[in-house]
Design a protein around this motif. Structure first.
Motif, PDB file in Angstrom:
ATOM      1  N   ASP A  51      26.784  48.907 121.567  1.00 35.91           N
ATOM      2  CA  ASP A  51      25.996  47.823 122.167  1.00 35.91           C
ATOM      3  C   ASP A  51      26.860  46.703 122.748  1.00 35.91           C
ATOM      4  O   ASP A  51      26.362  45.642 123.092  1.00 35.91           O
ATOM      5  N   THR A  52      28.170  46.952 122.870  1.00 36.53           N
ATOM      6  CA  THR A  52      29.097  45.914 123.318  1.00 36.53           C
ATOM      7  C   THR A  52      29.860  46.335 124.570  1.00 36.53           C
ATOM      8  O   THR A  52      30.335  47.469 124.661  1.00 36.53           O
ATOM      9  N   VAL A 106      26.981  41.461 124.248  1.00 41.22           N
ATOM     10  CA  VAL A 106      26.290  42.304 123.284  1.00 41.22           C
ATOM     11  C   VAL A 106      24.863  42.528 123.763  1.00 41.22           C
ATOM     12  O   VAL A 106      24.148  41.567 124.070  1.00 41.22           O
ATOM     13  N   ASP A 107      24.473  43.780 123.824  1.00 36.92           N
ATOM     14  CA  ASP A 107      23.100  44.144 124.170  1.00 36.92           C
ATOM     15  C   ASP A 107      22.285  44.071 122.873  1.00 36.92           C
ATOM     16  O   ASP A 107      22.418  44.923 122.000  1.00 36.92           O
ATOM     17  N   ASP A 108      21.465  43.028 122.769  1.00 43.88           N
ATOM     18  CA  ASP A 108      20.649  42.843 121.563  1.00 43.88           C
ATOM     19  C   ASP A 108      19.297  43.540 121.662  1.00 43.88           C
ATOM     20  O   ASP A 108      18.445  43.370 120.789  1.00 43.88           O
ATOM     21  N   GLU A 154      13.146  42.392 123.017  1.00 43.92           N
ATOM     22  CA  GLU A 154      12.429  41.467 122.132  1.00 43.92           C
ATOM     23  C   GLU A 154      11.203  40.969 122.898  1.00 43.92           C
ATOM     24  O   GLU A 154      11.347  40.352 123.955  1.00 43.92           O
ATOM     25  N   HIS A 185      14.564  42.000 127.791  1.00 44.78           N
ATOM     26  CA  HIS A 185      15.905  42.488 127.440  1.00 44.78           C
ATOM     27  C   HIS A 185      16.815  41.293 127.126  1.00 44.78           C
ATOM     28  O   HIS A 185      16.953  40.393 127.950  1.00 44.78           O
ATOM     29  N   TYR A 232      20.544  39.752 125.950  1.00 43.92           N
ATOM     30  CA  TYR A 232      21.995  39.901 125.852  1.00 43.92           C
ATOM     31  C   TYR A 232      22.573  38.643 125.215  1.00 43.92           C
ATOM     32  O   TYR A 232      22.017  37.556 125.349  1.00 43.92           O
ATOM     33  N   ARG A 233      23.712  38.839 124.554  1.00 44.86           N
ATOM     34  CA  ARG A 233      24.386  37.715 123.890  1.00 44.86           C
ATOM     35  C   ARG A 233      25.850  37.689 124.316  1.00 44.86           C
ATOM     36  O   ARG A 233      26.520  38.727 124.352  1.00 44.86           O
ATOM     37  N   SER A 259      29.326  36.648 123.066  1.00 43.04           N
ATOM     38  CA  SER A 259      29.866  36.355 121.744  1.00 43.04           C
ATOM     39  C   SER A 259      31.200  37.056 121.522  1.00 43.04           C
ATOM     40  O   SER A 259      31.221  38.213 121.095  1.00 43.04           O
ATOM     41  N   ARG A 275      21.772  34.673 125.281  1.00 43.65           N
ATOM     42  CA  ARG A 275      21.977  33.780 124.140  1.00 43.65           C
ATOM     43  C   ARG A 275      23.471  33.621 123.873  1.00 43.65           C
ATOM     44  O   ARG A 275      24.271  34.503 124.174  1.00 43.65           O
ATOM     45  N   GLU A 318      20.167  29.291 124.765  1.00 45.78           N
ATOM     46  CA  GLU A 318      19.453  30.407 125.355  1.00 45.78           C
ATOM     47  C   GLU A 318      19.089  30.071 126.792  1.00 45.78           C
ATOM     48  O   GLU A 318      18.872  28.896 127.134  1.00 45.78           O
TER      49      GLU A 318
END
Length: 161
Positions: free
Chosen positions: A55-56, A74-76, A79, A83, A85-86, A88, A120, A158
């Motif tokens: 997921d990275t 990062v594909d979170d 939700e 879709h 993404y973060r 980080s 995020r 966000e």
């Protein structure tokens, strides 16, 4: 400013990423002494695990031909039908900070991940420059603050596309 490029990291790039991350986060570690959370204190094994994660996407940030930082996306997942993404982390070595690279990298990520509905990230509340960068890119403060120690608090941002 030199041409900024994002180079997708691959196995074998972990030493470069680890060294860039250490150099980028060491001044913050020295200021806040956040032994448990500082990326400057992370072992190279964490970079290796992140590179292997499905997921990275990890990118090395190049200014011209010189590696000057990195960013992990990062594909979170999905939700509420959107879709997420973060980022980080996003990091740039000190001698290349405050040159507009972070803002350019974030715009590049927005363009690359067209399917992202929500982005995020988190940062140190006391680092006004970081907060300003993210707010300038359209991020809004959300959620609760997370105190790390008496000198440092993590805040969450966000942006909904």
């Amino acid at each position: 400013m030199e041409d900024i490029r994002l180079i997708l990291a691959k196995p074998g790039d972990e030493k470069t990423i680890h060294a860039l991350k250490y150099s980028s986060f060491l001044p913050l570690y020295e200021r806040y002494k956040d032994d448990e959370t500082s990326p400057a204190k992370e072992p190279i094994e964490k970079v290796i695990a992140n590179l292997k994660s499905e997921d990275t996407d990890y990118y090395i940030i190049n200014a011209g031909s010189k590696p000057v930082g990195g960013v992990r996306v990062v594909d979170d997942g999905i939700e509420d039908g959107r879709h997420v993404y973060r980022i980080s982390p996003l990091f740039i070595i000190p001698e290349y900070q405050n040159k507009g690279i972070g803002q350019r990298v974030i715009k590049m990520l927005f363009d690359m991940y067209e399917n992202a509905d929500i982005w995020r990230l988190s940062t140190i509340k006391q680092e006004a420059g970081n907060c300003h960068l993210y707010e300038k890119c359209g991020f809004k403060l959300v959620g609760n603050e997370m105190p790390i120690n008496d000198r440092m608090t993590i805040v969450f941002y966000e942006i909904i596309k």
